[in-house]
Design a protein around this motif. Structure first.
Motif, PDB file in Angstrom:
ATOM      1  N   GLY A 171      56.577  38.811  48.191  1.00 54.44           N
ATOM      2  CA  GLY A 171      56.182  37.626  47.450  1.00 54.44           C
ATOM      3  C   GLY A 171      54.686  37.474  47.270  1.00 54.44           C
ATOM      4  N   VAL A 172      53.875  38.489  47.643  1.00 49.56           N
ATOM      5  CA  VAL A 172      52.426  38.414  47.462  1.00 49.56           C
ATOM      6  C   VAL A 172      51.945  39.655  46.742  1.00 49.56           C
ATOM      7  N   VAL A 173      50.726  39.619  46.262  1.00 50.94           N
ATOM      8  CA  VAL A 173      50.169  40.776  45.577  1.00 50.94           C
ATOM      9  C   VAL A 173      50.010  41.927  46.561  1.00 50.94           C
ATOM     10  N   SER A 174      50.339  43.149  46.120  1.00 52.31           N
ATOM     11  CA  SER A 174      50.264  44.313  47.000  1.00 52.31           C
ATOM     12  C   SER A 174      48.863  44.489  47.557  1.00 52.31           C
ATOM     13  N   ASP A 175      48.764  44.863  48.835  1.00 51.68           N
ATOM     14  CA  ASP A 175      47.487  44.965  49.527  1.00 51.68           C
ATOM     15  C   ASP A 175      46.576  46.044  48.956  1.00 51.68           C
ATOM     16  N   ASP A 176      47.168  47.049  48.260  1.00 53.83           N
ATOM     17  CA  ASP A 176      46.339  48.170  47.840  1.00 53.83           C
ATOM     18  C   ASP A 176      45.780  48.002  46.423  1.00 53.83           C
ATOM     19  N   LEU A 177      45.939  46.830  45.836  1.00 56.16           N
ATOM     20  CA  LEU A 177      45.416  46.609  44.497  1.00 56.16           C
ATOM     21  C   LEU A 177      43.910  46.355  44.535  1.00 56.16           C
ATOM     22  N   PRO A 178      43.148  46.904  43.560  1.00 54.45           N
ATOM     23  CA  PRO A 178      41.713  46.589  43.489  1.00 54.45           C
ATOM     24  C   PRO A 178      41.491  45.155  43.056  1.00 54.45           C
ATOM     25  N   VAL A 179      40.265  44.685  43.247  1.00 57.04           N
ATOM     26  CA  VAL A 179      39.950  43.286  42.965  1.00 57.04           C
ATOM     27  C   VAL A 179      40.231  42.939  41.505  1.00 57.04           C
ATOM     28  N   GLY A 180      39.835  43.814  40.582  1.00 64.08           N
ATOM     29  CA  GLY A 180      40.016  43.520  39.164  1.00 64.08           C
ATOM     30  C   GLY A 180      41.466  43.291  38.786  1.00 64.08           C
ATOM     31  N   ARG A 181      42.354  44.111  39.332  1.00 67.18           N
ATOM     32  CA  ARG A 181      43.782  43.946  39.039  1.00 67.18           C
ATOM     33  C   ARG A 181      44.300  42.635  39.610  1.00 67.18           C
ATOM     34  N   ARG A 182      43.765  42.220  40.745  1.00 67.44           N
ATOM     35  CA  ARG A 182      44.174  40.937  41.332  1.00 67.44           C
ATOM     36  C   ARG A 182      43.721  39.778  40.446  1.00 67.44           C
ATOM     37  N   VAL A 183      42.495  39.898  39.910  1.00 68.19           N
ATOM     38  CA  VAL A 183      42.012  38.863  38.994  1.00 68.19           C
ATOM     39  C   VAL A 183      42.931  38.776  37.777  1.00 68.19           C
ATOM     40  N   ALA A 184      43.287  39.939  37.211  1.00 68.88           N
ATOM     41  CA  ALA A 184      44.162  39.957  36.042  1.00 68.88           C
ATOM     42  C   ALA A 184      45.518  39.323  36.359  1.00 68.88           C
ATOM     43  N   TYR A 185      46.040  39.634  37.540  1.00 66.97           N
ATOM     44  CA  TYR A 185      47.343  39.100  37.943  1.00 66.97           C
ATOM     45  C   TYR A 185      47.322  37.573  38.019  1.00 66.97           C
ATOM     46  N   TRP A 186      46.302  37.035  38.725  1.00 62.78           N
ATOM     47  CA  TRP A 186      46.249  35.586  38.901  1.00 62.78           C
ATOM     48  C   TRP A 186      45.880  34.869  37.605  1.00 62.78           C
ATOM     49  N   ARG A 187      45.115  35.522  36.752  1.00 64.87           N
ATOM     50  CA  ARG A 187      44.810  34.920  35.451  1.00 64.87           C
ATOM     51  C   ARG A 187      46.096  34.779  34.634  1.00 64.87           C
ATOM     52  N   ALA A 188      46.921  35.829  34.654  1.00 65.81           N
ATOM     53  CA  ALA A 188      48.194  35.774  33.934  1.00 65.81           C
ATOM     54  C   ALA A 188      49.121  34.719  34.539  1.00 65.81           C
ATOM     55  N   MET A 237      46.327  31.903  31.416  1.00 63.55           N
ATOM     56  CA  MET A 237      45.034  31.845  30.741  1.00 63.55           C
ATOM     57  C   MET A 237      44.782  33.163  30.015  1.00 63.55           C
ATOM     58  N   SER A 238      44.330  33.085  28.773  1.00 60.48           N
ATOM     59  CA  SER A 238      43.879  34.292  28.086  1.00 60.48           C
ATOM     60  C   SER A 238      42.542  34.718  28.672  1.00 60.48           C
ATOM     61  N   GLN A 239      42.126  35.940  28.364  1.00 62.92           N
ATOM     62  CA  GLN A 239      40.819  36.393  28.850  1.00 62.92           C
ATOM     63  C   GLN A 239      39.696  35.506  28.312  1.00 62.92           C
ATOM     64  N   GLN A 240      39.825  35.053  27.056  1.00 59.98           N
ATOM     65  CA  GLN A 240      38.781  34.220  26.468  1.00 59.98           C
ATOM     66  C   GLN A 240      38.696  32.857  27.148  1.00 59.98           C
ATOM     67  N   VAL A 241      39.862  32.241  27.399  1.00 64.65           N
ATOM     68  CA  VAL A 241      39.880  30.939  28.064  1.00 64.65           C
ATOM     69  C   VAL A 241      39.290  31.058  29.467  1.00 64.65           C
ATOM     70  N   PHE A 242      39.685  32.114  30.177  1.00 64.49           N
ATOM     71  CA  PHE A 242      39.175  32.315  31.529  1.00 64.49           C
ATOM     72  C   PHE A 242      37.671  32.566  31.502  1.00 64.49           C
ATOM     73  N   ALA A 243      37.204  33.367  30.532  1.00 67.02           N
ATOM     74  CA  ALA A 243      35.772  33.658  30.406  1.00 67.02           C
ATOM     75  C   ALA A 243      34.977  32.378  30.159  1.00 67.02           C
ATOM     76  N   GLY A 271      32.001  30.737  32.446  1.00 64.78           N
ATOM     77  CA  GLY A 271      30.704  30.947  31.808  1.00 64.78           C
ATOM     78  C   GLY A 271      30.347  32.397  31.589  1.00 64.78           C
ATOM     79  N   LYS A 272      31.351  33.246  31.377  1.00 70.92           N
ATOM     80  CA  LYS A 272      31.118  34.661  31.120  1.00 70.92           C
ATOM     81  C   LYS A 272      31.667  35.014  29.741  1.00 70.92           C
ATOM     82  N   SER A 273      31.476  36.271  29.329  1.00 75.93           N
ATOM     83  CA  SER A 273      32.029  36.728  28.058  1.00 75.93           C
ATOM     84  C   SER A 273      33.421  37.323  28.285  1.00 75.93           C
ATOM     85  N   LYS A 274      34.199  37.393  27.214  1.00 67.70           N
ATOM     86  CA  LYS A 274      35.527  38.026  27.298  1.00 67.70           C
ATOM     87  C   LYS A 274      35.395  39.491  27.698  1.00 67.70           C
TER      88      LYS A 274
END
Length: 401
Positions: free
Chosen positions: A9-26, A30-36, A40-43
């Motif tokens: 029931g949790v994100v796999s321990d071996d995932l890199p940080v970026g993939r975890r960000v993508a998972y929780w954003r989904a 939130m779209s990438q633009q909304v999250f950006a 205060g960052k760019s898409k």
């Protein structure tokens, strides 16, 4: 988008940080633009983080991302505490904090009080500046409380420039030690002193550490605005106007603005600012070497890892590379090591850290960012050299594999 592997029931321990960000954003729909927009960052910046092209290596930025996703930062890095190593013991940060908290102007001085001798005070600043240039951070931090206190008690019209230099050194060393909130305070105090003098050059000197402190705190937009504004005030942006000091200060501010823009994924602005800094510097000067070094750092921040590695290799064989202060060269080597590692050359990354350690051990063994890079290179190296393992042991960095 592919859903990250889950276990229990949790994100796999071996995932890199970026993939975890993508998972929780989904998960937050939130779209990438909304999250950006929310952080205060760019898409493009978000996309590079999620693909692993860009690293989330600053705890302040990681915390901001986690807050926007509504999760604890530890969920993204799978660690029980902050990603950055703990503040080194005994460096005297608490004493600096106390000195910045005191307001000597509100204290009653005894009738026989003798003001601080400005000539001796200036000599102390010169000594402290030399210590910073050689990355002697633990020793320097012990000198700063006395300089901060005595800076309020100078019987001279030169007090503002001397105070600005003290606040500048305080902010710079606190950035190195990862104490961003205190660095920001010290830099802001210095700029407040400078702006009361109507001296654009002194304001430029004070604006630079504020830009660095804001960048370290993850406030790239504010860092960009501060440094660009100060650059335009201190000297015209061309190759003929202004004194040498004004041109040098302007170029240094443009470099800081370019690095802030790179961290905000604004490649056209980076190119424009670094070109402007190039125009203001002499070809074989230390200032030009600083621009060259910034090109490397900016390329890595923008995700151009192979370009960063190539630019560094070209810089390292030039005479002007050796004209940079020891601190600057060592810090640059620490910055370039992750790019070499990500580009598939862990041996080069290890050599960069060893070179940095030989130049200025505190950059690797004391500075939290250096210790974090050391741990990263050790983890990413199939067979780290015995010398690198010895540095890790001396730094107290876990080298278990």
């Amino acid at each position: 988008m592919a859903v990250p592997a889950r276990r229990g029931g949790v994100v796999s321990d071996d995932l890199p940080v970026g993939r975890r960000v993508a998972y929780w954003r989904a998960r937050r729909k939130m779209s990438q633009q909304v999250f950006a927009d929310r952080i205060g960052k760019s898409k493009s910046w978000v996309d590079k983080v999620e693909r692993g092209v860009r690293r989330l290596d600053k705890w302040s930025v990681l915390q901001e991302v986690a807050d926007a996703l509504g999760v604890a930062a530890e969920v993204l890095v799978d660690e029980p505490g902050p990603a950055a190593p703990a503040q080194p013991a005994g460096v005297g940060v608490d004493e600096v904090r106390a000195a910045l908290t005191r307001h000597p102007g509100l204290l009653q001085l005894p009738a026989d009080h003798v003001p601080v001798d400005p000539y001796r005070y200036r000599a102390r600043i010169v000594h402290a500046d030399a210590m910073y240039g050689h990355a002697q951070y633990p020793a320097l931090i012990r000198l700063l409380p006395g300089l901060l206190d005595d800076g309020h008690d100078l019987a001279t019209t030169d007090r503002p420039p001397l105070q600005v230099q003290t606040y500048r050194l305080t902010a710079l060393v606190l950035v190195k030690l990862g104490v961003q909130d205190l660095a920001w305070l010290a830099a802001d105090r210095g700029l407040a002193v400078a702006t009361g003098t109507d001296d654009p050059l002194l304001e430029a000197v004070a604006a630079l550490p504020l830009g660095q402190a804001l960048r370290a705190a993850g406030r790239q937009r504010a860092a960009f605005e501060t440094t660009v504004t100060a650059a335009h005030q201190v000297a015209p942006l061309d190759d003929e106007s202004g004194t040498s000091d004004q041109r040098s200060a302007c170029a240094t501010l443009l470099v800081q603005a370019a690095l802030a823009a790179a961290e905000h994924d604004d490649q056209p602005t980076v190119r424009e600012l670094l070109a402007g800094a190039m125009v203001l510097t002499e070809p074989d000067s230390p200032a030009r070497a600083a621009v060259d070094a910034a090109q490397v750092t900016a390329a890595a921040a923008l995700g151009d890892l192979s370009g960063a590695v190539e630019l560094h290799a070209a810089l390292a064989v030039r005479d002007r590379w050796r004209s940079l202060p020891v601190e600057h060269r060592a810090a640059h080597l620490v910055d370039v090591a992750p790019a070499q590692l990500a580009a598939g050359d862990p041996a080069a990354a290890g050599r960069a850290l060893l070179d940095a350690d030989r130049l200025a051990p505190a950059e690797v063994r004391v500075r939290p960012a250096g210790r974090a890079v050391l741990a990263e290179v050790l983890t990413g190296s199939p067979r780290p050299s015995p010398h690198l393992l010895a540095v890790a042991e001396a730094a107290g960095v876990d080298s278990a594999r």
